[in-house]
Scaffold this active site. Structure first.
Site, PDB file in Angstrom:
ATOM      1  N   LEU A 258      -6.973   0.193  11.711  1.00 28.01           N
ATOM      2  CA  LEU A 258      -7.786  -0.928  11.224  1.00 28.01           C
ATOM      3  C   LEU A 258      -7.139  -2.275  11.524  1.00 28.01           C
ATOM      4  O   LEU A 258      -7.834  -3.297  11.555  1.00 28.01           O
ATOM      5  CB  LEU A 258      -7.993  -0.806   9.707  1.00 28.01           C
ATOM      6  CG  LEU A 258      -8.656   0.470   9.203  1.00 28.01           C
ATOM      7  CD1 LEU A 258      -8.776   0.444   7.684  1.00 28.01           C
ATOM      8  CD2 LEU A 258     -10.023   0.664   9.843  1.00 28.01           C
ATOM      9  N   ILE A 261      -0.057  -4.260  10.633  1.00 27.56           N
ATOM     10  CA  ILE A 261       0.671  -4.901   9.539  1.00 27.56           C
ATOM     11  C   ILE A 261       1.841  -5.685  10.128  1.00 27.56           C
ATOM     12  O   ILE A 261       2.649  -5.140  10.894  1.00 27.56           O
ATOM     13  CB  ILE A 261       1.177  -3.841   8.546  1.00 27.56           C
ATOM     14  CG1 ILE A 261      -0.005  -3.059   7.947  1.00 27.56           C
ATOM     15  CG2 ILE A 261       2.002  -4.496   7.433  1.00 27.56           C
ATOM     16  CD1 ILE A 261       0.399  -1.781   7.246  1.00 27.56           C
ATOM     17  N   TYR A 440       7.539  21.593   0.417  1.00 25.56           N
ATOM     18  CA  TYR A 440       7.907  21.280   1.798  1.00 25.56           C
ATOM     19  C   TYR A 440       8.462  22.569   2.395  1.00 25.56           C
ATOM     20  O   TYR A 440       9.482  23.083   1.932  1.00 25.56           O
ATOM     21  CB  TYR A 440       8.956  20.183   1.788  1.00 25.56           C
ATOM     22  CG  TYR A 440       9.273  19.512   3.101  1.00 25.56           C
ATOM     23  CD1 TYR A 440       8.790  18.241   3.379  1.00 25.56           C
ATOM     24  CD2 TYR A 440      10.088  20.119   4.049  1.00 25.56           C
ATOM     25  CE1 TYR A 440       9.102  17.585   4.557  1.00 25.56           C
ATOM     26  CE2 TYR A 440      10.401  19.484   5.236  1.00 25.56           C
ATOM     27  CZ  TYR A 440       9.911  18.211   5.486  1.00 25.56           C
ATOM     28  OH  TYR A 440      10.229  17.568   6.659  1.00 25.56           O
TER      29      TYR A 440
END
Length: 528
Positions: A258, A261, A440
């Site tokens: 999008l 940053i 994990y």
């Protein structure tokens, strides 16, 4: 130090000598026979195709078509990335690597790529393990990787509010070095800390070593600034706000699809002064899980709380135990924490755990922590010798953990038997919440040099299906990328997918930012 183009970290830190001999000795116990080493190819031998694009004169100084640059930015650092690099299989490489010096350069790069339909791959430290930075497009279009590491400084520190304005391209160690003289720290330490950037952490919703409370980078963000093809946006610095949906939350985890940053105000804390830690052994895994849940729900909020199952404890901590080892620790900048540690140990003993009354030699927690830092380097060494060594992670609620754990380990073991004949599946908790853990898993299995990728892909697909079918998330902190897309598409709600698509169209009208990540490639779906 020299960064490895094909594998993890620095060339000088690779596994060699006595460490390599010991590692291969353990590997031969798993996969008897010769373990042939496969040297990484030289850059010159890769035969990369010539760049298909040339930057405009005004941007040429920012862009590199050097083969070494392009090869180093072609893949992330997952097992399949390392294997493809070792085999010289670089089918998708960026045409150029651009390094903007500031936002003006970045805006000019996006304008050029938007006009010419060139894909843009935002890049921080390159430690993605999910295909998030790979220019892998179905239509084979040209791509520019935008490396933000020239924009990597701490611009401002507010000691009153305990916050810092930080550029996205700063690596973890440099960030902490700049904060240390002020007695402050971000205290966000993913395993990739040394080789990853703030922007990468934000774009992928990175998880740090803190096992409770502020586990994700999301929790540490005060405001962000983002450059998109549709304009530049910056949220207001506030400790909290109820003014509509959070603009920061739109870009956190957006993985460069999008916008890019460029900087953020990050919440800091004082550096800890008091620490205490312990390791508790359990004869029964169910009791170990129950004890971990009790600690997670106690309100004690340990900084570290990792449950290693018996296989993980043996493989990476050198401890033989029937049920598992719970490693936890407390820290504070304000007060001693021994009382909290003692209470956590007491909870564990109520569940049958055994803990030493004082410091002990050969503490499994210390051994595991040392092993943890070397794991990526050891993974690379084993991959060179045709061993399948990789991880996958998820999160679930406590009431669903037993079912998910059985399903995932069962699927992994069945897939390993099918493709490799034998192997080991390990499990540890990286984070724990009052309502659930983040398991994990690790896989260790013998492979075939000419079939390593296919073998791992089949194991990965089997466990991903088991996760999706049993209430887990396809990723807790590794991000989505291209590799998790099929399962992410099934996990997210339909209305949200429509809203995300609309946001993409508004912010990136030419659909040039990281095509194929989070959303279908517009050139194939008809959105462009």
């Amino acid at each position: 130090m020299t960064r490895s183009w094909w594998g993890w970290g620095n060339v000088e830190d690779a596994v060699r000598g006595a460490e390599l001999d010991a590692l291969l000795a353990r590997a031969r116990a798993l996969a008897p026979g010769e373990l042939t080493d496969h040297e990484p190819p030289s850059i010159a031998s890769l035969g990369l195709p010539a760049s298909r694009i040339s930057a405009p004169a005004a941007l040429a100084a920012l862009c590199s078509a050097d083969p070494g640059d392009r090869a180093a930015h072609a893949h992330g650092k997952a097992f399949r990335d390392v294997v493809r690099n070792l085999r010289g299989d670089l089918r998708h490489v960026p045409d150029l690597v651009a390094r903007p010096r500031g936002e003006r350069d970045l805006i000019d790069l996006l304008d050029w790529c938007g006009r010419d339909g060139i894909a843009v791959i935002p890049y921080g430290g390159g430690s993605s393990v999910v295909g998030g930075i790979e220019p892998r497009f179905a239509d084979g279009r040209a791509a520019v990787t935008v490396d933000l590491t020239r924009m990597g400084d701490v611009l401002q520190i507010d000691p009153v509010s305990r916050a810092a304005r930080v550029q996205a391209g700063v690596f973890g160690p440099r960030l902490e070095d700049r904060l240390r003289p002020h007695g402050l720290t971000l205290r966000h330490f993913p395993q990739s800390f040394e080789f990853s950037t703030l922007g990468g952490w934000l774009a992928t919703r990175s998880g740090g070593h803190y096992a409770t409370l502020d586990t994700h980078i999301d929790d540490l963000v005060e405001s962000m600034r983002v450059v998109t093809p549709g304009g530049v946006g910056e949220s207001r610095r506030l400790p909290g706000s109820g003014a509509g949906p959070s603009p920061d939350r739109l870009f956190l985890g957006s993985e460069g699809t999008l916008g890019i940053i460029t900087e953020a105000w990050m919440r800091l804390r004082e550096r800890p002064r008091w620490r205490a830690r312990a390791s508790v052994r359990f004869a029964d895994y169910g009791a170990a899980v129950a004890a971990t849940r009790a600690v997670a729900q106690s309100g004690l909020n340990p900084a570290n709380c990792r449950l290693l199952d018996a296989a993980e404890a043996l493989v990476n901590a050198g401890v033989s135990v029937g049920g598992g080892v719970l490693v936890f620790g407390f820290e504070s900048a304000d007060h001693p924490v021994r009382a909290s540690l003692d209470r956590a140990v007491e909870i564990c003993r109520d569940h049958g755990g055994e803990a030493p009354d004082g410091p002990a030699d050969g503490d499994p927690g210390d051994t595991w922590r040392s092993s943890f830092l070397r794991m990526p380097y050891q993974r690379d060494a084993l991959a060179r010798h045709s061993l399948i060594v990789e991880t996958f992670e998820t999160a679930c609620t406590w009431d669903g953990f037993d079912r998910l754990h059985r399903a995932v380990t069962g699927a992994a073991r069945a897939a390993i038997r099918e493709v490799a004949g034998d192997g080991i599946v390990t499990c540890r908790f990286t984070h724990v919440y009052p309502d659930g853990p983040a398991p994990y898993f690790g896989v260790y299995a013998p492979g075939r040099w000419d079939g390593l990728l296919t073998q791992w892909d089949e194991i990965k697909a089997a466990v991903s299906e088991a996760i999706a079918a049993n209430g887990g998330t396809i990723t807790h902190h590794h991000a989505v990328g291209r590799d998790h897309r099929p399962w992410y598409d099934r996990q997210r709600p339909g209305p949200f997918a429509a809203a995300l698509t609309a946001a993409k169209a508004a912010l990136d009208p030419a659909w040039i930012l990281n095509p194929g990540v989070l959303l279908p490639d517009a050139h194939l779906s008809g959105h462009a």
